[in-house]
Design an enzyme around this catalytic site. Structure first.
Site, PDB file in Angstrom:
ATOM      1  CG  ASP A 102      -2.091   0.889   1.145  1.00 34.27           C
ATOM      2  OD1 ASP A 102      -1.988   1.939   0.473  1.00 34.27           O
ATOM      3  OD2 ASP A 102      -3.129   0.565   1.735  1.00 34.27           O
ATOM      4  CG  HIS A 104      -3.280   5.065  -0.327  1.00 32.59           C
ATOM      5  ND1 HIS A 104      -3.458   3.795  -0.821  1.00 32.59           N
ATOM      6  CD2 HIS A 104      -3.928   5.894  -1.174  1.00 32.59           C
ATOM      7  CE1 HIS A 104      -4.178   3.857  -1.924  1.00 32.59           C
ATOM      8  NE2 HIS A 104      -4.480   5.121  -2.156  1.00 32.59           N
ATOM      9  CB  SER A 155      -2.929  -3.204   1.683  1.00 27.81           C
ATOM     10  OG  SER A 155      -3.619  -2.123   2.281  1.00 27.81           O
TER      11      SER A 155
END
Lengths: 216, 508
Positions: A102, A104, A155
């Protein structure tokens, strides 16, 4: 103007160079010890955090100020505290990161900034962090809490992996594990055996203070 | 006259954004994780920095590769009887999210996790709707193992609709599975390539980053000529500049970087130009998909896409609301209206709320009707001798009989259905009539329609041989573990062969 007022002005203006200069000069002139200066800065960040909570300022103001303060602490105050032999007051140490798979970062960084502004020491491992790295860092810095962010449904499973990693190393009870991120929830946290879940940065502070027994 | 298209950029402003984009792509570059994708760029003259993973694309290559992108293409359902064209002048409507929850008023908070049954229902509802022409794997079945989710959804697609489908370009292996399964369904790889069935979603990561899984998937979609949306989702103020012009420049570079790669993979591969970019809500840090700025950005993307002569894609009918309230209503209409008025060629996100994280089949049927309303707006006013109706006015107004009106005029019968949009779900009854019909709000009326659609749905016949082949394929996919995918994508050690091909993927 008092040191605290000057610090507040420089932090709000994102004036990192002058803030560092002020800290250097204050320490040289022995007008404050490094730990005292850190406490002053901490109060200023708390003020900024409260302004954010009250929606008087917004995210860029909070994050920009937090970055300026963090850099100043990392470069000037932490080394000075170490050199002076004083102990650094912190409400707690928290390792945070976005789990494997992931990329982000923004929500997690916001939580980090807000926790930081509330007096916690944050170790931000970045993104796509494998389970072992979370545990390694927590051990290295003697943290109390591990915070896991996941913004992709796919995730989320890696949040569970961190908890499994702690169990495998016989460390599960040593750390509190908290979760966050859009697809996650309180139910998910319960399902995988985490110690808590927070919906946003403000809730994260409340949760962390509760878990560490710190007054709100 | 029909409604004039809305535009937010002058010709000079479009040119300024284009020039800035070229500056970015040729001087700053774009990050490409995949070594093989970087090599592809290198083979065609891009400057590659394998240490920092950035590639710089010369303007000449950009120009050359944009010229090979088709202006139009068709998408087909499983048996090909339903198909539609995407081009640079018309507008099509579709879904996407990806919703992981669904509206369920019987549950606490009014939502619950989506399951495969919801995925199936959404496919069936879209199948029956007049205006929504395509769905994608956008209602996420949380009860299906995510490693084989795509295979199970493709299976449901062929059983439940005559319309096309789609998925994110999530890696080589999953994308190849989709092509293999679709080839079984439609009869051959050649048929799939000649008459595409899938929309792909390739998402650059903002700022300026083409991730490996996405470029791996794009390679498969491009090879099979399945139209792929190059879709960054940048947020002004966090992953893109806070100025809309700066955001547009950045996403333009991300889109064009992805499009150039698609043409390098396969010249003439069809793509959509577009994005679900918006602003950051500076109080919460969330994407503000329902904002008025979303419409402005989407409209500008339509203009940029026309500049490059490529079909555009943008969101419409989206909202940040967590409930089916007034905010949900006005945000979905404002975004849909602006996107349609701006001439976006493929408008997605029908049926969703809470920043497309939640699905509501009720909203799906309402959005279908909203499209009709917006289409009526675009039609505008038709002014000609007949519609000016001079003779009719004279006849009715001067008729000596009392109580004469236009209701029974031939003129009214002739033009009624063209001039007046006759709604299905909107209520305009008097209160007494509305009460007698159960005092229902639009959500309840929409639910009745959803139930009606689902009850009257007839499952589609699938050839027994195809059925068996699909189920055998799914069994193979079900056996895979995460490491198989990692190896195929080149993010783990070892090698794996892509099923249905003679390609063996080695560790990078």
């Amino acid at each position: 103007m008092s040191i605290e007022e000057k610090v507040k002005e420089l932090v709000i203006e994102w004036n990192e160079e002058e803030l560092k200069e002020l800290c250097r000069n204050t320490l040289e002139a022995k007008e404050a010890t490094p730990a005292e200066l850190l406490k002053i800065i901490g109060k200023v960040m708390q003020f900024i955090g409260k302004q954010f909570e009250d929606e008087e300022i917004f995210l860029p103001d909070l994050v920009g100020s937090a970055n300026v303060v963090k850099n100043t602490i990392d470069e000037i105050l932490d080394p000075a505290i170490k050199a002076s032999g004083e102990s650094k007051e912190t409400l707690g140490k928290i390792v945070i990161g976005t789990v494997e798979g992931d990329v982000h970062s923004i929500g997690k960084d916001l939580v980090g900034s807000f926790l930081f502004s509330n007096g916690f020491e944050i170790f931000n491992l970045g993104e796509e962090v494998p389970a072992s790295k979370f545990v390694d860092k927590a051990e290295e810095v003697d943290a109390q809490i591990i915070g896991l962010s996941s913004l992709l449904t796919m995730s989320m499973g890696f949040q569970r992996e961190v908890i499994e990693e702690l169990k495998n190393r016989g460390l599960r009870n040593k750390y509190k594990v908290i979760l966050g991120g859009s697809p996650t929830s309180n139910e998910w946290a319960e399902e995988i055996g985490a110690d808590g879940w927070a919906d946003d940065a403000i809730e994260a502070v409340t949760l962390v203070k509760k878990l560490l027994g710190v007054d709100h | 006259m029909k409604l004039k298209r809305i535009e937010f950029l002058s010709k000079d402003e479009v040119q300024a954004i284009h020039s800035s984009t070229i500056e970015i792509l040729s001087r700053v570059g774009i990050k490409v994780d995949s070594p093989s994708a970087r090599n592809t760029f290198k083979d065609y003259g891009a400057e590659v920095n394998d240490h920092e993973l950035f590639i710089k694309i010369p303007e000449s290559l950009i120009k050359e590769k944009l010229s090979t992108v088709p202006e139009s293409f068709k998408l087909h359902g499983p048996d090909g009887t339903f198909n539609f064209e995407v081009n640079t002048t018309s507008t099509q409507f579709a879904t996407i999210g990806t919703p992981v929850k669904i509206y369920d008023p019987s549950k606490k908070g009014g939502v619950r996790k989506t399951v495969l049954d919801d995925t199936i229902k959404q496919i069936r509802v879209v199948d029956s709707l007049k205006n929504i022409n395509c769905s994608h794997i956008d209602v996420w079945p949380n009860d299906v193992n995510y490693l084989s989710l795509h295979a199970h959804c493709i299976y449901q697609w062929v059983h439940n609709t005559r319309k096309p489908y789609g998925l994110g370009c999530f890696g080589r292996l999953a994308s190849q599975d989709m092509m293999n399964m679709a080839s079984i369904i439609v009869g051959s790889e050649k048929e799939l390539i000649d008459n595409p069935r899938f929309v792909g979603f390739m998402n650059p990561t903002s700022p300026l980053h083409l991730p490996q899984l996405m470029t791996n998937g794009l390679e498969i979609f491009a090879k099979y000529k399945q139209p792929t949306i190059i879709a960054p989702e940048a947020l002004a103020g966090t992953t893109a500049p806070v100025t809309l012009a700066g955001l547009l420049t950045q996403i333009n570079a991300e889109i064009i970087g992805g499009i150039v790669l698609s043409q390098l993979f396969n010249s003439g591969a069809p793509v959509f130009f577009g994005t679900v970019s918006t602003i950051t809500d500076m109080k919460s840090g969330n994407a503000a998909l329902g904002s008025i700025e979303t419409g402005i950005i989407t409209a500008a993307i339509a203009q940029l896409a026309r500049f490059y002569n490529i079909p555009s894609r943008g969101p419409g009918g989206i909202t940040d609301s967590k409930v089916l309230d007034v905010q949900c209503g006005f945000e979905r209409l404002q975004t849909l209206l602006v996107a349609t008025q701006a001439g976006v060629n493929y408008i997605t996100c029908a049926g969703t709320y809470e920043e497309t994280l939640v699905e509501a089949l009720e909203l799906l049927v309402i959005d279908d009707e909203l499209v009709d309303i917006v289409k009526r707006l675009i039609e505008g006013i038709n002014v000609n001798k007949e519609t000016l109706a001079l003779d009719v006015i004279k006849n009715v107004a001067t008729n000596p009989k009392k109580g004469v009106n236009y209701l029974s005029e031939v003129h009214t019968r002739k033009f009624m259905r063209k001039e007046l949009y006759i709604p299905k779900l909107i209520d305009r009854n008097r209160r007494s009539t509305w009460r007698k019909k159960g005092s229902k709000d639009i959500i309840n009326r929409a639910r009745d329609k959803v139930e009606q659609i689902l009850q009257s749905f007839k499952p589609l016949n699938v050839d027994m041989e195809i059925e068996k082949e699909l189920l055998d394929y799914i069994k193979k996919v079900d056996k895979r573990i995460l490491d198989d995918y990692k190896k195929a994508e080149g993010i783990s050690t070892g090698t794996v062969s892509l099923p249905g091909t003679d390609i063996t993927v080695k560790d990078n």
